[in-house]
Motif scaffolding. Structure first.
Motif, PDB file in Angstrom:
ATOM      1  N   PRO A 135       0.936  -0.965   0.000  1.00 17.03           N
ATOM      2  CA  PRO A 135       0.105   0.149   0.010  1.00 17.03           C
ATOM      3  C   PRO A 135       0.645   1.160   0.064  1.00 17.03           C
ATOM      4  CG  PRO A 135      -0.189  -0.981   2.244  1.00 17.03           C
ATOM      5  CD  PRO A 135       0.511  -1.809   1.150  1.00 17.03           C
ATOM      6  N   LEU A 136       2.158   1.136   0.506  1.00 15.26           N
ATOM      7  CA  LEU A 136       2.989   2.498   0.461  1.00 15.26           C
ATOM      8  C   LEU A 136       3.487   2.701  -1.094  1.00 15.26           C
ATOM      9  CD1 LEU A 136       4.998   1.882   3.654  1.00 15.26           C
ATOM     10  CD2 LEU A 136       3.119   3.108   3.303  1.00 15.26           C
ATOM     11  N   SER A 137       3.915   1.941  -1.744  1.00 20.11           N
ATOM     12  CA  SER A 137       4.468   2.280  -3.141  1.00 20.11           C
ATOM     13  C   SER A 137       3.305   2.380  -4.227  1.00 20.11           C
ATOM     14  CB  SER A 137       5.359   1.120  -3.549  1.00 20.11           C
ATOM     15  OG  SER A 137       4.829  -0.129  -3.511  1.00 20.11           O
ATOM     16  N   ASN A 138       2.275   1.744  -3.846  1.00 11.47           N
ATOM     17  CA  ASN A 138       1.306   1.473  -5.200  1.00 11.47           C
ATOM     18  C   ASN A 138       0.090   2.707  -4.955  1.00 11.47           C
ATOM     19  OD1 ASN A 138       2.583  -0.512  -6.180  1.00 11.47           O
ATOM     20  ND2 ASN A 138       1.304  -2.042  -5.368  1.00 11.47           N
ATOM     21  N   GLN A 139       0.428   3.704  -4.412  1.00 10.28           N
ATOM     22  CA  GLN A 139      -0.405   5.013  -4.117  1.00 10.28           C
ATOM     23  C   GLN A 139      -0.343   5.883  -4.879  1.00 10.28           C
ATOM     24  OE1 GLN A 139      -0.662   7.009  -0.251  1.00 10.28           O
ATOM     25  NE2 GLN A 139      -2.617   6.104   0.092  1.00 10.28           N
ATOM     26  N   SER A 140      -1.775   6.339  -5.473  1.00  7.45           N
ATOM     27  CA  SER A 140      -1.392   7.351  -6.686  1.00  7.45           C
ATOM     28  C   SER A 140      -0.807   8.718  -6.007  1.00  7.45           C
ATOM     29  CB  SER A 140      -2.729   7.715  -7.329  1.00  7.45           C
ATOM     30  OG  SER A 140      -3.542   8.345  -6.195  1.00  7.45           O
ATOM     31  N   ASN A 141      -1.026   9.129  -4.891  1.00 12.38           N
ATOM     32  CA  ASN A 141      -0.422  10.550  -4.647  1.00 12.38           C
ATOM     33  C   ASN A 141       0.760  10.500  -3.788  1.00 12.38           C
ATOM     34  OD1 ASN A 141      -1.708   9.486  -2.289  1.00 12.38           O
ATOM     35  ND2 ASN A 141      -2.766  11.292  -1.856  1.00 12.38           N
ATOM     36  N   ALA A 142       1.487   9.242  -3.476  1.00 18.98           N
ATOM     37  CA  ALA A 142       2.704   9.207  -2.790  1.00 18.98           C
ATOM     38  C   ALA A 142       3.863   9.656  -3.719  1.00 18.98           C
ATOM     39  CB  ALA A 142       2.832   7.376  -2.473  1.00 18.98           C
ATOM     40  N   VAL A 143       4.697  10.285  -3.062  1.00 23.33           N
ATOM     41  CA  VAL A 143       6.040  10.696  -3.583  1.00 23.33           C
ATOM     42  C   VAL A 143       7.123  10.051  -2.907  1.00 23.33           C
ATOM     43  CG1 VAL A 143       7.361  12.906  -3.841  1.00 23.33           C
ATOM     44  CG2 VAL A 143       4.883  13.090  -3.698  1.00 23.33           C
ATOM     45  N   THR A 144       7.924   9.409  -3.761  1.00 22.05           N
ATOM     46  CA  THR A 144       9.017   8.394  -3.494  1.00 22.05           C
ATOM     47  C   THR A 144      10.441   9.267  -3.824  1.00 22.05           C
ATOM     48  OG1 THR A 144       9.103   7.560  -5.515  1.00 22.05           O
ATOM     49  CG2 THR A 144       7.714   6.471  -3.752  1.00 22.05           C
ATOM     50  N   THR A 145      11.110   9.218  -2.772  1.00 25.89           N
ATOM     51  CA  THR A 145      12.457   9.771  -2.606  1.00 25.89           C
ATOM     52  C   THR A 145      13.618   8.834  -2.468  1.00 25.89           C
ATOM     53  OG1 THR A 145      11.506  11.805  -2.040  1.00 25.89           O
ATOM     54  CG2 THR A 145      13.868  11.803  -2.162  1.00 25.89           C
ATOM     55  N   SER A 146      14.609   8.646  -3.535  1.00 30.96           N
ATOM     56  CA  SER A 146      15.672   7.648  -2.981  1.00 30.96           C
ATOM     57  C   SER A 146      16.607   8.437  -2.351  1.00 30.96           C
ATOM     58  CB  SER A 146      16.358   7.195  -4.388  1.00 30.96           C
ATOM     59  OG  SER A 146      15.216   6.615  -5.326  1.00 30.96           O
ATOM     60  N   LEU A 147      17.077   7.463  -1.338  1.00 33.58           N
ATOM     61  CA  LEU A 147      17.993   7.949  -0.337  1.00 33.58           C
ATOM     62  C   LEU A 147      19.522   7.308  -0.466  1.00 33.58           C
ATOM     63  CD1 LEU A 147      15.782   8.402   2.616  1.00 33.58           C
ATOM     64  CD2 LEU A 147      16.571  10.280   1.128  1.00 33.58           C
TER      65      LEU A 147
END
Length: 180
Positions: free
Chosen positions: A30-42
Motif C-alpha cells: 500500500p505504500l508504493s502503489n498509491q497514486s499521490n505518494a511521492v518517493t525519494t531515493s536516499l
C-alpha cells in the motif's frame, strides 16, 4: 488389515505441496502503489515514501494540536489553565522570618512569666509555630519539670472522672509498661 488413515482422516494432508516454506505474499504494497505518494531515493539503498493525508487536518488533529504539552509550540490558552481541577492539598503556610529583636523579646517574655506566656500564646502573637517558640525560647529544666508536673496533675483530675472500664484499661496499660 484395516488402514489407520480411515480412522484419522484429519491428521494427514490431502494435498501435495511443492515448496518447503510459506508462499510469498501476493497483495500489493500500500505504500508504493498509491497514486499521490511521492518517493525519494536516499543513499545506501533506502527509499523515503511520503503519503499526504487523505483530507485536511481537523481542529482536533493531534498533529496540529498535540495532546502533550511538551509538543506544543504556543503557550497554553488562559481558558485551559482555568479548566484545571482544584488542588487536593492546601498550600503550606509560610511564616515570615523573625528579626533578632523579636526573638529577644520572645525569650524575655517567656523567662519573665512562663505560665502566662505559653508557647501557643507567643506563637499567636509573633506569627510563628509553637514548636518554633519552644525551640527558640525553651524553659529552664526546673521550670519545665514544674510545668510537666502541673500538666500531669490536671490530667489525673480528668482521669479520675473516667468510668470503671477506662480505669481498668489504664491500669492494664500501666502494668504492661512496667513489665516492658
Amino acid at each position: 488389515m484395516v488402514s489407520l488413515r480411515c480412522f484419522f482422516p484429519l491428521l494427514t494432508r490431502g494435498y501435495a505441496t511443492r515448496l518447503p516454506q510459506k508462499p510469498q505474499i501476493r497483495h500489493p504494497d500500500p505504500l508504493s502503489n498509491q497514486s499521490n505518494a511521492v518517493t525519494t531515493s536516499l543513499p545506501e539503498h533506502l527509499t523515503f515514501i511520503h503519503r499526504p493525508p487523505p483530507s485536511p487536518p481537523t481542529p482536533f488533529s493531534l498533529t496540529v494540536n498535540p495532546s502533550s504539552p511538551l509538543l506544543r509550540t504556543a503557550p497554553p490558552a488562559q481558558s485551559a489553565i482555568l479548566d484545571l481541577p482544584p488542588q487536593l492539598k492546601k498550600p503550606a503556610l509560610t511564616h515570615p522570618r523573625l528579626l533578632e529583636e523579636a526573638i529577644a523579646d520572645m525569650r524575655r517574655l517567656r523567662t519573665e512569666n512562663p505560665s502566662f506566656y505559653t508557647c501557643r500564646k507567643l506563637a499567636d502573637s509573633f506569627g510563628c509555630s509553637p514548636s518554633f517558640v519552644s525551640y527558640i525560647a525553651p524553659l529552664t529544666p526546673s521550670r519545665q519539670r514544674a510545668a510537666l508536673a502541673k500538666r500531669d496533675r490536671e490530667h489525673e483530675k480528668a482521669r479520675a472522672r473516667w468510668g470503671e472500664k477506662a480505669a481498668l484499661i489504664r491500669e492494664i496499660r500501666r502494668k504492661r509498661k512496667e513489665f516492658w
